[in-house]
Design an enzyme around this catalytic site. Structure first.
Site: not given
Lengths: 291, 240
Positions: B92, B215, B217
């Site tokens: 991102c 994302h 994560e």
């Protein structure tokens, strides 16, 4: 769209950052250039709301739109506690985050907004774990400790952050039957308390707010365990807002490095005037607002 | 020390602002049969010097760039990212910083680290109200039939790809994932139909550089981290 994943996810992207109160597009640009990860658009910073008194409401949507047009970072804005129509208006102009804030005059003294009903995410204030979990249960996707806004005095921010952290530590060491009793004591939904105890942290991002005026204040809150900070009056009520804004941004990144903190704390000009928090505090204590 | 002890791989995670802790949590769960693996939060030039590879997390790209400049990291990060031999993954905001060109930037523009031959548009889908989640097909991953949860938050859009940029050496580009065209903003969806332009790429690799506009994560799925380490850090070729 508007899933809890994208609501709490945006808060995760703000971590390690500083969210700054701004009242004009020009201040918003200064904040963006200084490295703010978001701005909070409002008509008066808390120190002025305190000084001038009267009912504090949501800002003029035109003023918020001017700020949205001036910057590329996320723009947040405040609504009064319980004022769901102010929130509908902010959602309609495409705000990135809503702060249901005790700094504005509450519109409802019993109910907070049902935040699940909105696509836009909400941040809410808390003084302890019970209050944080009540707000999350209403749909808040981000929490901030309240501190005492507009005072330039960090003592309440520290009190609230220590309270939340100590509640979490206690919960994490409890057996399930103890958690039922603790949920009752905190006034918190049991399932969220159990999740918090398992994670050993709040189930969403937690920033510090209310009284942060120096880079050292910001680093203190980070070392106490918050994920980032809100700075309200502390920047644009100081002698050199550009320098101070940059220094506080650096302090949140390098909060654990006293050598860098010493460098960035030097030669910043005057900090905002701090107020003693007692029963004579002009405007009263905002942190008590919220149920 | 015996010469056949494998070297420890140190994956740096740029920790100036953003969701760096989330990347570290996922990396801490990954085990490699061949090499010991550790991760390091990178905040200073001394930290960066210890890293064999770098992850630039999600966050605000303007904040990360300005803190980097004031910490004396900007030139070092440009050098690291523009070196074709250094594995770097940007998610991102990290994708924006790793791009060679970007539009939709703040007034006066912002510094980019470069290294990836792509042009990206910041906040390509719009404000937070346009943030979304969608399941992605990612055939290059372990268990390819299992889709990957794509979380797109004020995400950038890859507007064009330069195959051979940023160096004169031609580097193979692998498109790793695309979003369904229905996820695109209406005007880009229409533009793509009339002009043959492709705005659907959301994960791609160029040599040892990797970007995702979403994302990983924020999920519990470690397969894209594993992909980055295998393809970019260890340099294994795809198994047919």
């Amino acid at each position: 769209m508007g899933t809890f994943g994208v609501k709490s996810g945006l808060a995760q992207m703000l971590k390690g950052g500083v969210i700054m109160d701004v009242v004009t597009a020009e201040q918003a640009r200064i904040a963006e250039e200084a490295g703010a990860c978001a701005v909070m658009a409002l008509e008066r910073v808390p120190a002025d709301i305190r000084a001038q008194g009267g009912v504090a409401r949501m800002s003029d949507p035109k003023m918020i739109k001017d700020i949205q047009a001036a910057v590329t970072i996320p723009v947040m804005a405040k609504v009064r506690i319980g004022h769901f129509v102010e929130a509908q208006i902010l959602q309609a102009i495409g705000i990135d985050y809503i702060d249901e804030s005790e700094v504005l005059t509450p519109a409802d003294e019993q109910h907070h907004i049902n935040k699940h009903a909105f696509k836009v995410p909400f941040v809410c204030g808390c003084r302890d774990l019970g209050e944080a979990l009540r707000r999350i249960s209403e749909g808040a996707a981000m929490i901030r400790t309240k501190g005492e806004a507009g005072t330039g005095n960090v003592v309440e921010a520290v009190r609230h952050m220590r309270q939340v952290m100590s509640d979490i530590k206690r919960a994490s060491a409890m057996a399930e039957e103890e958690l039922y009793a603790f949920a009752k004591e905190l006034g918190a939904p049991f399932h969220l308390l159990k999740e918090t105890a398992r994670l050993k942290r709040l189930p969403c991002v937690n920033f510090a707010a209310g009284g942060i005026a120096t880079p050292a204040d910001a680093a203190l809150m980070m070392q106490l365990g918050c994920d980032g900070v809100f700075v309200g009056s502390g920047i644009f009520h100081s002698g050199d807002p550009v320098k101070r804004a940059r220094a506080i941004v650096q302090a949140v990144t390098h909060y654990n490095n006293p050598k860098i903190l010493a460098e960035i704390s030097s030669d910043l000009g005057e900090a905002m005037v701090g107020l003693t928090i007692d029963n004579n505090l002009k405007g009263g204590q905002y942190a008590g607002r919220g149920w | 020390m015996s010469s056949d002890t494998p070297e420890t791989i140190v994956i740096g995670i740029l920790a100036l602002q953003g969701a760096f802790a989330e990347h570290q949590t996922i990396l801490s769960r990954l085990k490699l049969p061949s090499h010991p693996l550790t991760s390091l939060l990178v905040r200073t030039p001394q930290d960066l010097a210890q890293c064999s590879a770098l992850i630039i997390p999600g966050g605000e790209s303007t904040t990360i760039a300005s803190v980097a400049a004031r910490t004396g990291m900007l030139d070092l990060l440009k050098e690291f990212c523009q070196n074709v031999d250094k594995p770097v993954w940007g998610t991102c905001a990290g994708c924006i910083l790793l791009a060679k060109e970007a539009t939709g930037l703040k007034k006066g523009g912002q510094e980019l680290f470069g290294g990836m031959g792509v042009g990206v548009k910041r906040n390509g889908y719009g404000t937070q109200l346009e943030s979304f989640e969608v399941m992605l097909d990612v055939p290059a991953l372990r268990d390819p039939e299992r889709p990957f949860a794509g979380v797109f938050i004020r995400a950038p859009i890859i507007e064009h790809v330069n195959e051979s940029a940023p160096t004169s050496i031609s580097i193979h580009t692998e498109i790793v994932a695309r979003v369904p065209p229905s996820c695109l903003p209406a005007e880009l969806h229409d533009a793509a139909e009339t002009s043959n332009k492709d705005y659907t790429v959301v994960a791609m690799r160029q040599g040892k550089k990797f970007v995702t506009t979403f994302h990983p994560e924020l999920t519990k799925d470690d397969r894209l981290h594993e992909y980055f380490i295998k393809r970019c850090v260890l340099g294994l070729v795809a198994q047919k």
